[in-house]
Design a protein around this motif. Structure first.
Motif, mmCIF file in Angstrom:
data_model
loop_
_atom_site.group_PDB
_atom_site.id
_atom_site.type_symbol
_atom_site.label_atom_id
_atom_site.label_comp_id
_atom_site.label_asym_id
_atom_site.label_seq_id
_atom_site.Cartn_x
_atom_site.Cartn_y
_atom_site.Cartn_z
ATOM 1 N N PHE A 1 -2.920 10.386 9.696
ATOM 2 C CA PHE A 1 -1.792 10.379 9.170
ATOM 3 C C PHE A 1 -0.694 9.498 9.940
ATOM 4 C CE2 PHE A 1 -3.463 14.440 7.498
ATOM 5 C CZ PHE A 1 -3.119 14.302 6.295
ATOM 6 N N SER A 2 0.005 8.733 9.117
ATOM 7 C CA SER A 2 1.194 7.911 9.639
ATOM 8 C C SER A 2 2.148 8.794 10.169
ATOM 9 C CB SER A 2 1.793 7.078 8.445
ATOM 10 O OG SER A 2 2.396 8.164 7.490
ATOM 11 N N TYR A 3 3.063 8.451 11.061
ATOM 12 C CA TYR A 3 4.102 9.142 11.926
ATOM 13 C C TYR A 3 4.891 9.917 11.055
ATOM 14 C CZ TYR A 3 8.084 6.211 10.278
ATOM 15 O OH TYR A 3 8.967 5.656 9.654
ATOM 16 N N ASP A 4 5.201 9.512 9.831
ATOM 17 C CA ASP A 4 6.145 10.342 8.801
ATOM 18 C C ASP A 4 5.337 11.213 7.804
ATOM 19 O OD1 ASP A 4 4.932 8.330 7.379
ATOM 20 O OD2 ASP A 4 6.960 7.480 6.742
ATOM 21 N N GLY A 5 3.929 11.300 7.837
ATOM 22 C CA GLY A 5 3.131 11.981 7.183
ATOM 23 C C GLY A 5 3.104 11.422 5.616
ATOM 24 N N GLN A 6 3.508 10.399 5.536
ATOM 25 C CA GLN A 6 3.616 10.095 3.847
ATOM 26 C C GLN A 6 2.256 9.288 3.551
ATOM 27 O OE1 GLN A 6 6.926 7.349 3.129
ATOM 28 N NE2 GLN A 6 8.427 8.931 3.617
ATOM 29 N N ILE A 7 1.667 8.791 4.515
ATOM 30 C CA ILE A 7 0.130 8.196 4.341
ATOM 31 C C ILE A 7 -1.010 8.738 5.149
ATOM 32 C CG2 ILE A 7 -0.856 5.963 3.971
ATOM 33 C CD1 ILE A 7 1.834 4.719 3.821
ATOM 34 N N LYS B 1 -9.056 3.341 3.339
ATOM 35 C CA LYS B 1 -8.564 3.562 2.300
ATOM 36 C C LYS B 1 -7.294 4.243 2.835
ATOM 37 C CE LYS B 1 -10.690 5.115 -1.368
ATOM 38 N NZ LYS B 1 -10.527 3.867 -2.206
ATOM 39 N N VAL B 2 -6.149 3.844 2.216
ATOM 40 C CA VAL B 2 -5.039 4.583 2.337
ATOM 41 C C VAL B 2 -4.487 5.524 1.283
ATOM 42 C CG1 VAL B 2 -4.282 3.077 3.910
ATOM 43 C CG2 VAL B 2 -3.554 2.747 1.882
ATOM 44 N N TRP B 3 -3.884 6.745 1.465
ATOM 45 C CA TRP B 3 -3.573 7.939 0.551
ATOM 46 C C TRP B 3 -2.241 8.060 0.442
ATOM 47 C CZ3 TRP B 3 -8.038 8.913 -2.217
ATOM 48 C CH2 TRP B 3 -9.320 8.503 -1.865
ATOM 49 N N ASP B 4 -1.669 8.098 -0.589
ATOM 50 C CA ASP B 4 -0.109 8.395 -0.888
ATOM 51 C C ASP B 4 0.059 9.833 -0.779
ATOM 52 O OD1 ASP B 4 2.375 8.781 -1.351
ATOM 53 O OD2 ASP B 4 2.259 7.863 -3.623
ATOM 54 N N VAL B 5 0.286 10.265 0.261
ATOM 55 C CA VAL B 5 0.564 11.953 0.680
ATOM 56 C C VAL B 5 1.763 12.393 -0.014
ATOM 57 C CG1 VAL B 5 0.504 13.905 2.158
ATOM 58 C CG2 VAL B 5 -1.095 11.838 2.648
ATOM 59 N N GLU C 1 -2.668 9.203 -4.603
ATOM 60 C CA GLU C 1 -3.355 7.834 -5.012
ATOM 61 C C GLU C 1 -3.877 7.243 -3.912
ATOM 62 O OE1 GLU C 1 -2.330 3.853 -7.582
ATOM 63 O OE2 GLU C 1 -0.742 4.911 -6.120
ATOM 64 N N GLY C 2 -5.309 7.003 -3.879
ATOM 65 C CA GLY C 2 -5.976 6.015 -3.027
ATOM 66 C C GLY C 2 -6.094 4.659 -3.023
ATOM 67 N N ARG C 3 -6.095 3.784 -2.303
ATOM 68 C CA ARG C 3 -6.009 2.365 -2.503
ATOM 69 C C ARG C 3 -6.944 1.791 -1.263
ATOM 70 N NH1 ARG C 3 0.104 0.716 -4.260
ATOM 71 N NH2 ARG C 3 0.046 1.910 -6.260
ATOM 72 N N TRP D 1 -3.197 -3.865 9.292
ATOM 73 C CA TRP D 1 -2.513 -4.031 8.351
ATOM 74 C C TRP D 1 -1.153 -3.367 8.307
ATOM 75 C CZ3 TRP D 1 -7.182 -1.513 9.171
ATOM 76 C CH2 TRP D 1 -8.133 -2.132 8.917
ATOM 77 N N ASN D 2 -0.401 -4.053 6.940
ATOM 78 C CA ASN D 2 0.770 -3.378 6.829
ATOM 79 C C ASN D 2 0.485 -2.612 5.570
ATOM 80 O OD1 ASN D 2 3.181 -2.874 5.115
ATOM 81 N ND2 ASN D 2 4.362 -4.463 5.992
ATOM 82 N N THR D 3 0.388 -1.227 5.457
ATOM 83 C CA THR D 3 -0.173 -0.573 4.395
ATOM 84 C C THR D 3 0.851 -0.485 3.089
ATOM 85 O OG1 THR D 3 0.515 1.565 5.241
ATOM 86 C CG2 THR D 3 -1.594 0.942 5.821
ATOM 87 N N ASP D 4 2.004 -0.660 3.293
ATOM 88 C CA ASP D 4 2.871 -0.539 2.249
ATOM 89 C C ASP D 4 2.607 -1.804 1.268
ATOM 90 O OD1 ASP D 4 4.474 1.743 3.024
ATOM 91 O OD2 ASP D 4 5.664 0.462 4.180
ATOM 92 N N ARG D 5 1.924 -2.919 1.940
ATOM 93 C CA ARG D 5 1.818 -4.291 1.008
ATOM 94 C C ARG D 5 0.501 -4.415 1.008
ATOM 95 N NH1 ARG D 5 6.054 -8.098 1.162
ATOM 96 N NH2 ARG D 5 4.518 -9.350 0.056
ATOM 97 N N ALA D 6 -0.161 -3.566 1.688
ATOM 98 C CA ALA D 6 -1.915 -4.040 1.691
ATOM 99 C C ALA D 6 -2.037 -5.239 2.385
ATOM 100 C CB ALA D 6 -2.583 -3.861 0.373
ATOM 101 N N ALA D 7 -1.173 -5.771 3.262
ATOM 102 C CA ALA D 7 -1.250 -7.098 3.910
ATOM 103 C C ALA D 7 -2.128 -6.965 5.147
ATOM 104 C CB ALA D 7 -0.104 -7.810 3.814
ATOM 105 N N LEU D 8 -2.893 -7.864 5.447
ATOM 106 C CA LEU D 8 -3.610 -8.055 6.571
ATOM 107 C C LEU D 8 -2.528 -8.792 7.499
ATOM 108 C CD1 LEU D 8 -5.948 -8.153 8.522
ATOM 109 C CD2 LEU D 8 -6.281 -10.308 7.613
#
Length: 396
Positions: A116-122, A133-137, A142-144, A177-184
């Protein structure tokens, strides 16, 4: 998985508690994301009912159909848990809510890592098929997908203050990665074998990675520069299995297949333990600094957990197990929990080496442990295909 003086001094740097060191200008490539149609939570598999009689666990999750490899508790939601395993599936489920689960679909091989990310959002999930895969908690789960390594995912870790994800692979590479942008953001190339462990330093400024090539590498996250390579005498002679970094981001504690434990100064890249930490007779499987950093726990397949005073390099206690120690997590400044190959979860008083509680509930090796956000529960994942929840509020 050092001389006692200088390594414990913090760098005289300005404390940066609010900013993340990476921004959009650092993106080197953007990856298109695929959205998948996922089942609603109401359609997911159910877990075992909550009436367990005299059992040690207060909740047991049984929706998986094969061995479990990973468990992660949300850092912000005291009931939310993620598990993954050999059945190629992951699940979100809730402590005390036996009729709710949400399947993390899309992996084609064993789900090997969850975080989990530090803020629990992902929440991020990685598998042996190389898929991350990253999941919008915080939303609708939603999974991407993130495109990345060609080899299996060995571990995943988040930046301490941002949605920046780090992953190590058996193709010898590390990806960020920056998971907010799905950017490497960067790839880190240099290891000569599987990258078995790694993490950001707690201040977020550096990355440490360990490999089966018996080296520890220290990286600049923005430039990808390999700042230090720790290798050769007096370091490990076989592959690294585990790594822990102290809260001041100055020391990396590593364990190896050869049974040795070493401490490296992250700033200088030098081994600073002077071989003072007595080696074990079998592979080191887990290491961890106590909350106040002055002590560390070291677990081995030789059935021993040893508590060390890291400042003075003195063993404080030895916790004898019935079988190999596979994982650990500190519950408080004095109590540490271990998972064992005999299927038991134990809580130890680090000062005396006394086992203050042994939890039953599993029939096979404990692979992973995680503590709930309110620190009232300890969740274990086992090769028996189940996850158990134990009450540990009394051990804080």
């Amino acid at each position: 998985m050092n001389s006692p003086g200088a390594p414990f001094l913090r760098d005289d740097e300005e404390d940066d508690n609010t900013q993340v060191f990476l921004d959009e200008a650092d993106i080197i490539h953007e990856i298109s994301m695929d959205n998948e149609d996922l089942p609603d939570a109401d359609d997911a598999l159910e877990s075992e009912p909550e009436d367990f009689g005299d059992a040690d666990f207060v909740h047991k999750f049984t929706a998986h159909t094969d061995e479990l490899y990973a468990v992660a508790c949300s850092p912000t939601d005291a009931t939310l848990v993620a598990t993954g395993g050999k059945d190629d599936r992951g699940f979100f489920w809730r402590i005390g809510v036996g009729d709710w689960a949400f399947e993390l679909q899309g992996h084609k091989e064993s789900v090997s890592s969850l975080a989990f990310s530090y803020d629990g959002q992902i929440c991020a999930s990685g598998s042996f098929d190389g898929i991350v895969k990253v999941w919008d908690v915080s939303g609708n789960f939603e999974g991407r997908n993130l495109e990345g390594p060609g080899g299996s995912i060995e571990w995943l870790r988040w930046h301490p203050r941002g949605h920046i994800l780090l992953g190590g692979s058996d193709d010898f590479s590390v990806w960020m990665w920056n998971t907010d942008r799905a950017a490497l953001l960067n790839t880190f190339i240099g290891h000569g074998d599987i990258v078995t462990c790694g993490n950001f330093t707690p201040d977020g400024r550096l990355i440490c990675t360990g490999s089966d090539d018996a080296t520890l590498r220290i990286w600049n996250p923005k430039s990808g520069e390999n700042i230090h390579v720790v290798e050769g005498h007096p370091y490990h002679t076989e592959g690294l299995t585990c790594l822990a970094i102290n809260s001041s981001s100055t020391l990396a504690l590593t364990g190896s297949k050869d049974g040795s434990v070493h401490i490296a100064n992250i700033t200088t890249g030098r081994v600073v333990d002077n071989n003072a930490v007595t080696p074990h007779s079998d592979s080191i499987e887990c290491v961890g600094f106590a909350p106040r950093d002055s002590w560390a726990a070291i677990g081995s397949l030789d059935k021993r957990l040893v508590i060390w005073d890291i400042e003075h390099f003195i063993p404080r206690s030895t916790c004898e197990h019935e079988d190999g120690v596979t994982c650990l997590t500190w519950l408080s400044a004095s109590n540490v929990a271990t998972g064992c190959a005999d299927g038991k979860v134990r809580v130890w008083d680090s000062r005396s080496g006394e086992c203050v509680k042994a939890f039953n509930g599993h029939s096979d090796v404990i692979q992973s442990l995680s503590v709930s956000a309110n620190r009232e529960y300890l969740v274990s994942a086992s090769l028996d295909g189940t996850a158990c929840v134990f009450e540990v509020g009394n051990f804080q």
